[in-house]
Write a protein that holds these residues in place. Structure first.
Motif, PDB file in Angstrom:
ATOM      1  N   LYS A  56       0.410  -1.087  -0.215  1.00  0.00           N
ATOM      2  CA  LYS A  56      -0.109   0.112  -0.075  1.00  0.00           C
ATOM      3  C   LYS A  56       0.858   1.078   0.016  1.00  0.00           C
ATOM      4  N   THR A  57       2.147   1.232   0.936  1.00  0.00           N
ATOM      5  CA  THR A  57       2.776   2.335   0.910  1.00  0.00           C
ATOM      6  C   THR A  57       4.361   1.708   1.320  1.00  0.00           C
ATOM      7  N   LEU A  58       4.964   2.621   0.439  1.00  0.00           N
ATOM      8  CA  LEU A  58       6.604   2.030   1.131  1.00  0.00           C
ATOM      9  C   LEU A  58       7.341   3.514   1.187  1.00  0.00           C
ATOM     10  N   ASP A  59       7.847   3.585   2.170  1.00  0.00           N
ATOM     11  CA  ASP A  59       8.957   4.585   2.587  1.00  0.00           C
ATOM     12  C   ASP A  59      10.502   4.324   2.930  1.00  0.00           C
ATOM     13  N   VAL A  60      10.934   4.757   1.791  1.00  0.00           N
ATOM     14  CA  VAL A  60      13.032   4.594   2.635  1.00  0.00           C
ATOM     15  C   VAL A  60      12.863   4.870   2.919  1.00  0.00           C
ATOM     16  N   GLY A  71      23.702   4.271   0.325  1.00  0.00           N
ATOM     17  CA  GLY A  71      22.342   3.602  -0.124  1.00  0.00           C
ATOM     18  C   GLY A  71      21.195   3.520  -0.755  1.00  0.00           C
ATOM     19  N   VAL A  72      20.292   3.952  -0.397  1.00  0.00           N
ATOM     20  CA  VAL A  72      18.686   2.374  -0.936  1.00  0.00           C
ATOM     21  C   VAL A  72      17.846   2.583  -1.963  1.00  0.00           C
ATOM     22  N   VAL A  73      17.417   1.538  -2.209  1.00  0.00           N
ATOM     23  CA  VAL A  73      17.003   1.456  -3.396  1.00  0.00           C
ATOM     24  C   VAL A  73      15.160   0.733  -3.321  1.00  0.00           C
ATOM     25  N   ALA A  74      14.594   0.600  -3.725  1.00  0.00           N
ATOM     26  CA  ALA A  74      12.796   0.178  -3.909  1.00  0.00           C
ATOM     27  C   ALA A  74      13.235  -0.252  -5.258  1.00  0.00           C
ATOM     28  N   ILE A  75      12.840  -1.718  -4.749  1.00  0.00           N
ATOM     29  CA  ILE A  75      12.812  -2.735  -5.700  1.00  0.00           C
ATOM     30  C   ILE A  75      11.464  -2.251  -6.257  1.00  0.00           C
ATOM     31  N   ALA A  76      10.814  -3.203  -5.309  1.00  0.00           N
ATOM     32  CA  ALA A  76       9.422  -3.249  -5.369  1.00  0.00           C
ATOM     33  C   ALA A  76       8.613  -1.794  -5.784  1.00  0.00           C
ATOM     34  N   ILE A 107      12.624   0.865   7.127  1.00  0.00           N
ATOM     35  CA  ILE A 107      12.069   1.033   6.059  1.00  0.00           C
ATOM     36  C   ILE A 107      10.478   1.141   6.316  1.00  0.00           C
ATOM     37  N   LYS A 108       9.926   1.642   5.978  1.00  0.00           N
ATOM     38  CA  LYS A 108       8.276   1.619   6.544  1.00  0.00           C
ATOM     39  C   LYS A 108       7.483   1.453   4.944  1.00  0.00           C
ATOM     40  N   VAL A 109       6.787  -0.229   5.659  1.00  0.00           N
ATOM     41  CA  VAL A 109       6.291  -0.484   4.113  1.00  0.00           C
ATOM     42  C   VAL A 109       4.392  -1.334   5.133  1.00  0.00           C
ATOM     43  N   GLU A 110       3.498  -0.553   4.087  1.00  0.00           N
ATOM     44  CA  GLU A 110       2.187  -0.621   4.963  1.00  0.00           C
ATOM     45  C   GLU A 110       2.156  -1.871   3.243  1.00  0.00           C
ATOM     46  N   TYR A 111       1.462  -3.241   4.207  1.00  0.00           N
ATOM     47  CA  TYR A 111       0.674  -4.016   2.967  1.00  0.00           C
ATOM     48  C   TYR A 111      -0.722  -4.412   3.450  1.00  0.00           C
ATOM     49  N   GLU A 112      -1.387  -4.621   2.664  1.00  0.00           N
ATOM     50  CA  GLU A 112      -2.421  -5.341   2.049  1.00  0.00           C
ATOM     51  C   GLU A 112      -2.169  -6.918   2.267  1.00  0.00           C
TER      52      GLU A 112
END
Length: 716
Positions: A56-60, A71-76, A107-112
């Motif tokens: 739902k949300t991805l905050d790196v 370094g940080v990279v969002a893959i999804a 890293i903050k990830v909100e999953y459904e």
């Protein structure tokens, strides 16, 4: 004149120790995961904790401010669907691995969280949530030969059984990954644990839109792959991306949990087989309904019928999709599954017919097949080595005490041919150095040593006199290490290169020796003129002056071929009170064309047998249907054989009269195919009932005994 293998070799076919054996044993050998260029950052992956979820949300951003993070990279991406526990979400590079792990957790990830199916029964159940479009079960086209139903209706004896093997994972000693270093804006060097340096180079060149000539992939050594390490993968591309954005080398290798979850697996196999025969033991028909899971990607098919001549057969196979990591090729893909199912049915049929299982197999080998006489010879040898006639008793006739002994057999087949587009260069310098180069790599099978043996044979040297350089993608095109094709692909161009280099040397120095090239030969580190020793190898090379000889070898006809078979026998003891199985002896009889190094041949057959032992006794991926997670993604609960579990393994290289004419054929995969099948049949012979599910664990053995006891009570 056509190039042929030497008629009377001095090195080929003997036991030559690996050139890199001491470096590996002493720890001096540097594997890709050991490489740490100056300033290297450590990267780790953040992966999905859920079997099925939408981001739902991805905050790196929280990770970017953590100590040491570069370094940080969002893959999804937000909105993406993650299809298994272990699916890739993001990656972090930091000064230390601990800092990278701390940052990944920030890293903050909100999953459904979505409904999941992680086992085949879950996925196949009525009303199960569909995890792929079109349903979780995808039935393939029926494979039909003749009219199997009619033949089975006329058969004198028919057996029907359901057999199953679980998903297992590769458990590579060195995990998947690489270290990436940008030498310039468009020039990349990576140290990769891979079975295909040139494939990785091509993948990275395409990902970053740079010439493949600007990508150097180095794999001097690697810690196993078994079919799972052919590409850079998302982890390798991510490491290169982080290296580019940070301006520092980045090392990204998976941890052990990720290895089990995401780095590949061997698909499961379940089959209901009806096998019929005439009363004299000739097979007449087979009907099989099979299925398996390759996780979220499919690809669970396997060969069936297997080895034997079945005049009429009908087989349908279904791919079952589950929320699990995708399947990858694993040492003889599909064959251990097909072998186990077919061989279990063959043993059950032999029991019902009252025919010795060995004899049933021999009478049903394909007629007019060139492998049939080889199988007949191999089975005779294997039976003698295991003491089949003297020691084996009929199923269930192994005493009344708790400890029962049993014997089993299985036959297998494989291709193992080579490709014709590979190259090897051979350079001879004035100081006597001989250097081979090719962009293949040593998966652990000993190809570095094999190439040196061939060149040394041609040049009259010792293998230690030859520098065998491989594992560099910029070298002449080499074979990827898979399908038991490496030696069959690389040995012929190596022989060609060394022969061309020798002949060019003779042509260059003959005038200075007052001889013709035809007068010259090489033996024992010396140059011979008309068969008589003249000068040393190094003195001969000095006559090159400041020049050197460099020749490129291709693949002449007739030096390699395909198609091998073999058999394995197993002796086991089973405690029927505890269900514990101990394998006491394995006999492996194998043909494989011309053997270059008998020592590495032995090593491959031993290793294949041990891998098959694991499949037969210990390995299985255990998924929790409720939470959707793997319950044993570590080296404590994912069971493998220890030193005391490995039995006596007796090897026999069957070398028919036409062995040299057949040329080189691969050996890496076939020895692992039949082991689990032979063990399963030995266990059933020992305890008197079929154990239909692998591994032959105490749970599965006791369940089979309990089911048989309950069945007997019902009949009473």
């Amino acid at each position: 004149m056509d190039l042929t293998w030497p008629e009377k070799p001095t090195l080929i076919g003997t036991k030559v120790p690996r050139l890199d054996g001491l470096a590996k044993a002493s720890g001096r050998a540097k594997y890709p995961s050991d490489q740490l260029p100056e300033g290297t950052l450590f990267a780790v992956m953040l992966y999905s904790p859920h079997a099925h979820a939408k981001i739902k949300t991805l905050d790196v951003k929280p990770a970017q401010g953590m100590p040491g993070v570069k370094g940080v990279v969002a893959i999804a991406k937000e909105g993406a669907t993650l299809r298994y526990q272990g699916d890739d979400v993001a990656a972090v590079a930091a000064v230390t691995e601990e800092q990278a792990r701390d940052a990944a957790r920030a890293i903050k990830v909100e999953y459904e969280v979505l409904p999941h199916v992680v086992t085949e029964p879950q996925a196949m159940a009525p009303g199960a949530p569909e995890i792929v479009k079109g349903g979780n079960v995808r039935k393939g086209r029926s494979q039909d030969k003749g009219k199997a139903d009619e033949e089975l209706a006329k058969a004198d004896v028919v057996v029907e059984g359901k057999y199953a093997l679980p998903v297992i994972t590769h458990v590579c000693l060195e995990p998947h990954g690489l270290t990436a270093k940008w030498e310039a804006a468009d020039k990349l060097t990576v140290w990769s644990s891979t079975q295909a340096v040139q494939v990785v180079a091509g993948e990275l060149a395409e990902a970053f839109q740079i010439p493949v000539a600007n990508v150097t992939v180095l794999t001097d050594y690697m810690g196993g792959g078994f079919g799972s390490k052919f590409g850079a993968d998302v982890w390798g591309r991510t490491a290169a991306e982080l290296a580019k954005s940070t301006g520092k080398p980045v090392k990204l290798f998976l941890d052990r949990i990720q290895e089990h979850l995401a780095a590949g697996n061997r698909p499961s196999a379940t089959g209901t087989l009806k096998l019929g025969a005439s009363k004299d033991g000739k097979l007449v028909g087979l009907i099989a309904e099979t299925h398996g899971t390759g996780g979220s990607r499919g690809g669970s098919n396997f060969p069936l019928p297997y080895v034997y001549d079945v005049p009429a057969s009908s087989r349908s196979h279904s791919d079952v999709f589950v929320n699990g990591g995708g399947a990858r090729a694993m040492r003889a893909p599909g064959h251990p599954q097909g072998c186990a199912l077919m061989e279990a049915a063959m043993d059950d049929l032999a029991e019902k017919l009252g025919i010795d299982p060995v004899q049933l197999r021999l009478m049903n080998l394909p007629p007019n097949d060139p492998r049939t006489p080889i199988y007949e010879a191999e089975v005779k040898i294997g039976a003698e080595l295991i003491g089949w006639t003297a020691n084996r008793k009929p199923r269930g006739k192994n005493g009344d005490g708790p400890i029962r002994k049993g014997y089993g057999v299985a036959l297998h087949q494989w291709g193992g041919g080579g490709t014709r587009d590979k190259k090897v260069s051979c350079t001879i310098t004035a100081d006597g150095t001989v250097e081979l180069k090719s962009a293949t790599q040593d998966l652990g099978t000993g190809i570095r040593t094999v190439l040196a043996i061939i060149a040394a044979e041609v040049l009259g040297l010792k293998p230690t006199d030859v520098v065998s350089n491989i594992g560099n993608s910029t070298f002449p095109p080499g074979q990827a290490s898979g399908g038991s094709t490496t030696t069959a692909s690389m040995a012929p161009p190596c022989l060609d290169a060394a022969t061309k280099a020798r002949d060019a040397l003779f042509a260059k120095i003959a005038p200075a020796l007052g001889a013709t090239p035809a007068d010259l030969s090489l033996k024992g580190g010396r140059l011979l003129i008309e068969g008589k020793p003249s000068i040393s190898w190094k003195d001969a090379c000095r006559k090159l002056g400041t020049a050197s000889i460099s020749e490129m070898g291709a693949t002449p006809e007739g030096l390699a071929s395909t198609g091998v078979g073999g058999c394995q026998f197993a002796e086991v003891v089973v405690d029927v009170e505890t269900g514990v199985v101990r394998v006491k002896k394995i006999v492996a009889v194998q043909d494989s064309g011309l053997i270059i190094d008998r020592l590495t041949w032995d090593s491959q057959v031993y290793g294949g047998g041990i891998m098959g032992l694991n499949y037969g006794l210990f390995e299985e991926r255990i998924m929790d249907p409720t939470t959707g997670v793997m319950l044993n993604p570590d080296m404590e609960l994912y069971k493998l054989a220890g030193a005391t579990d490995v039995p006596e393994i007796v090897l026999h290289a069957y070398e028919p009269d036409d062995q040299k004419a057949r040329g080189v054929i691969g050996i890496g995969e076939p020895p692992t195919i039949g082991t689990a099948a032979a063990i399963g049949n030995a266990v059933s012979n020992a305890i008197g009932v079929r154990v239909p599910e692998w591994p032959m664990s105490p749970r599965n053995v006791l369940n089979a005994l309990a089911a048989a006891s309950k069945d007997q009570e019902g009949k009473a």
